[in-house]
Motif scaffolding. Structure first.
Motif, short mmCIF file in Angstrom:
data_model
loop_
_atom_site.label_atom_id
_atom_site.label_comp_id
_atom_site.label_asym_id
_atom_site.label_seq_id
_atom_site.Cartn_x
_atom_site.Cartn_y
_atom_site.Cartn_z
N ALA A 41 0.83 -1.21 0.00
CA ALA A 41 0.00 0.00 0.00
C ALA A 41 0.86 1.26 0.00
N GLU A 42 2.03 1.20 0.64
CA GLU A 42 2.93 2.35 0.65
C GLU A 42 3.66 2.51 -0.68
N ALA A 43 3.80 1.42 -1.43
CA ALA A 43 4.49 1.48 -2.71
C ALA A 43 3.63 2.13 -3.79
N VAL A 44 2.32 1.97 -3.69
CA VAL A 44 1.42 2.46 -4.75
C VAL A 44 1.58 3.96 -5.01
N PRO A 45 1.51 4.85 -4.00
CA PRO A 45 1.65 6.28 -4.31
C PRO A 45 3.03 6.67 -4.80
N LEU A 46 4.04 5.86 -4.55
CA LEU A 46 5.37 6.13 -5.10
C LEU A 46 5.39 5.89 -6.61
N LEU A 47 4.66 4.88 -7.06
CA LEU A 47 4.72 4.44 -8.45
C LEU A 47 3.73 5.16 -9.36
N GLU A 48 2.58 5.54 -8.82
CA GLU A 48 1.55 6.11 -9.69
C GLU A 48 1.98 7.39 -10.40
N PRO A 49 2.73 8.30 -9.76
CA PRO A 49 3.17 9.48 -10.53
C PRO A 49 4.04 9.12 -11.73
N LEU A 50 4.80 8.05 -11.66
CA LEU A 50 5.63 7.63 -12.79
C LEU A 50 4.77 7.06 -13.91
N VAL A 51 3.74 6.32 -13.53
CA VAL A 51 2.86 5.71 -14.53
C VAL A 51 1.96 6.77 -15.15
N ASN A 52 1.56 7.77 -14.38
CA ASN A 52 0.64 8.81 -14.86
C ASN A 52 1.36 9.94 -15.59
N ASP A 53 2.68 9.91 -15.65
CA ASP A 53 3.46 11.00 -16.23
C ASP A 53 3.16 11.13 -17.72
N PRO A 54 2.59 12.26 -18.17
CA PRO A 54 2.28 12.41 -19.60
C PRO A 54 3.53 12.52 -20.47
N HIS A 55 4.66 12.94 -19.88
CA HIS A 55 5.90 13.07 -20.66
C HIS A 55 6.54 11.72 -20.93
N ARG A 56 6.82 11.00 -19.84
CA ARG A 56 7.61 9.78 -19.93
C ARG A 56 6.99 8.70 -19.04
N PRO A 57 5.81 8.18 -19.40
CA PRO A 57 5.23 7.12 -18.57
C PRO A 57 6.15 5.91 -18.53
N SER A 58 6.36 5.36 -17.34
CA SER A 58 7.32 4.28 -17.14
C SER A 58 6.64 2.93 -17.22
#
Length: 524
Positions: free
Chosen positions: A463-480
């Motif tokens: 549960a603590e990992a999810v908010p760390l990863l979502e900004p990277l996945v949601n990034d319109p420039h460089r989704p990871s």
């Protein structure tokens, strides 16, 4: 105004990290010849410029005021300094930009990079600073508000604050960008359902209007106190896992078609901007002139940190060798040569310049980091366990010296964790703490987020990992893609389930009402 409330994770404050600076004199005590490059250091920024001192001072003061204004608007302490000063490079022409990124597309006035060796911005010196303000708004959001925002709001926030104008006794906020306004007037809009998706959709229609619409929707929300409350409710809903389209209707009472019509009416009126009466005292800053080696090597050294394609590495190493030969025993030259040989040339040849740099400055953090990197790579390639242990121990010794010299350098912390990875009991509590501190210092860096998320998941803290990863996945420039796979694991979702969610959003977009561009002006 507080758009971000208690739901947001605030980061720990730390000391500013050290940055590359030329030594005042050589080992012989002779002052070096000066370069065209100036370095201005304030509380929040380190700005390098190959232009005049007066404009440099004005630029740094504007950046300091901009940061304080963002803090004021977000309900933060305006006097609080970030844990790391942001380096920015101001250059006279496109050639300066391509010194750092030779493959840079045309018509780019500046860019921002976050790598495991540095986080910095670079821009054309005498052109508009909107691009730099846009990127700094991203940097600011990631530093202070680590939350799984939908991609449209990430870009809308940056677009909204990119046009801030700092004047002597007031700050103008909410003005529009002419290019964005043109697209809103002349082009068919992306369906609202596709815009509102948490992450950018590759199959989205009319993608050229993504940024203009993100700006317009953000402007509409921020321009009214009641709509600000609705935005807070929407972000909370989406952050908690709510469907982004349904959450918008719950927050505003508008379905996608009604929202589109509302935004068109808003655009076709006189879009308001605010003049906020505020004047910040001049920020203390120091300006120094760098040694002559900076003319040849300051930007080239940044290229080494960004990375070089495989087929260009040998040529880059040779370019660095030629440039550094003109500046024997110069600290910047020694650092660049050691770095270039280590990553792009002959790794064995990196040892001598880096050790010489440590002889001149025993606490040179970057030299210690590169020597540790060399040992880590050698340990990875070692033929025996004994050799691996010996090299890992040498890397650990270099990293301990670097940490003692600067205990708030994210690169050192990431290397400490890398050296421990795979060791006995990894990840223990201390390993997690090291990666948490690296993240606190560099939340803009994807590697810092992914590394921390991985160890949290090993410790059954998904549960603590999810908010760390979502900004990277949601990034319109460089989704990871790597972050997306890790996020699905953390959520217990399959690729098929994620694809089904995306298909449902596209279906909603197809169901929206007809989109008819307006000929009305965008307002002032």
């Amino acid at each position: 105004m507080k758009l971000f409330n208690a739901m947001l994770l605030r980061l720990k404050r730390g000391a500013a990290v050290s940055v590359l600076s030329a030594l005042a004199a050589t080992a012989a005590g002779v002052a070096p010849a000066h370069a065209d490059w100036l370095k201005a250091e304030s509380e929040r920024f380190i700005v390098y410029s190959d232009g005049g001192e007066s404009k440099l001072r004005d630029f740094v003061q504007e950046l300091e005021a901009y940061d304080r204004f963002l803090r004021l608007r977000m309900g933060l302490d305006v006097n609080e300094a970030p844990p790391r000063k942001l380096p920015i490079y101001l250059v006279a022409s496109r050639r300066g930009l391509t010194q750092v990124r030779p493959d840079l597309p045309e018509n780019v006035a500046g860019f921002y990079m976050a790598t495991d060796e540095d986080i910095f911005g670079i821009a054309l010196r005498d052109q508009t600073v909107n691009t730099l303000k846009h990127e700094y708004a991203h940097h600011f959001m990631m530093q202070n508000f680590s939350y799984p925002y939908p991609g449209w709001f990430v870009e809308g926030f940056a677009e909204y604050y990119a046009t801030v104008e700092v004047e002597k006794s007031r700050i103008l906020v909410g003005k529009y960008n002419e290019n964005r306004a043109y697209w809103l007037q002349a082009a068919s809009w992306m369906p609202m359902a596709e815009l509102l998706s948490k992450r950018p959709l590759e199959r989205a229609r009319n993608r050229d209007t993504y940024y203009p619409l993100a700006w317009l929707l953000t402007h509409w929300f921020i321009g009214d106190a009641d709509r600000q409350k609705a935005l807070d409710a929407y972000l909370r809903d989406v952050g908690a896992g709510g469907d982004p389209v349904e959450a918008m209707e719950r927050a505003t009472g508008l379905n996608p078609t009604e929202l589109q019509r509302t935004l068109r009416r808003y655009m076709n009126g006189r879009i308001p901007y605010q003049a906020v009466t505020v004047a910040y005292p001049p920020a203390p800053l120091t300006v120094t002139r760098l040694p002559r080696s900076a003319d040849d090597l300051l930007l080239l050294n940044q290229r080494l940190k960004v990375g070089v394609p495989e087929d260009k590495r040998a040529a880059t190493a040779e370019e660095v060798r030629r440039a550094t030969a003109r500046h024997p025993d110069d600290p910047l030259a020694l650092l660049a040569l050691g770095h270039a040989e280590l990553h792009f040339g002959d790794p064995a040849a990196a040892e001598a310049p880096l050790q010489r740099l440590l002889a001149l400055d025993p606490n040179h953090v970057e030299a210690l980091q590169y020597l540790a990197r060399a040992r880590l790579k050698a340990a990875e390639d070692a033929d025996s366990l004994e050799e691996t242990d010996r090299l890992s121990g040498e890397a650990r010794a270099f990293l301990h010296r670097a940490y003692r010299a600067d205990d708030a350098n994210y690169a050192t912390l990431l290397l400490i964790a890398e050296n421990r990875n795979g060791g006995e009991g990894y990840p223990n509590d201390n390993d997690v703490a090291v990666l948490e501190q690296a993240f606190a210092l560099a939340p803009q860096l994807g590697e810092a987020r992914i590394n921390l998320a991985q160890v949290l998941m090993i410790r059954d803290r998904n549960a603590e990992a999810v908010p760390l990863l979502e900004p990277l996945v949601n990034d319109p420039h460089r989704p990871s893609a790597g972050a997306r796979a890790l996020l699905l694991r953390a959520k217990g979702m399959t690729e098929a389930e994620a694809d089904a969610e995306e298909a449902e959003i596209l279906k909603k977009g197809e169901a929206e009402g007809e989109d008819t561009p307006s000929d009305s002006p965008a307002g002032d």
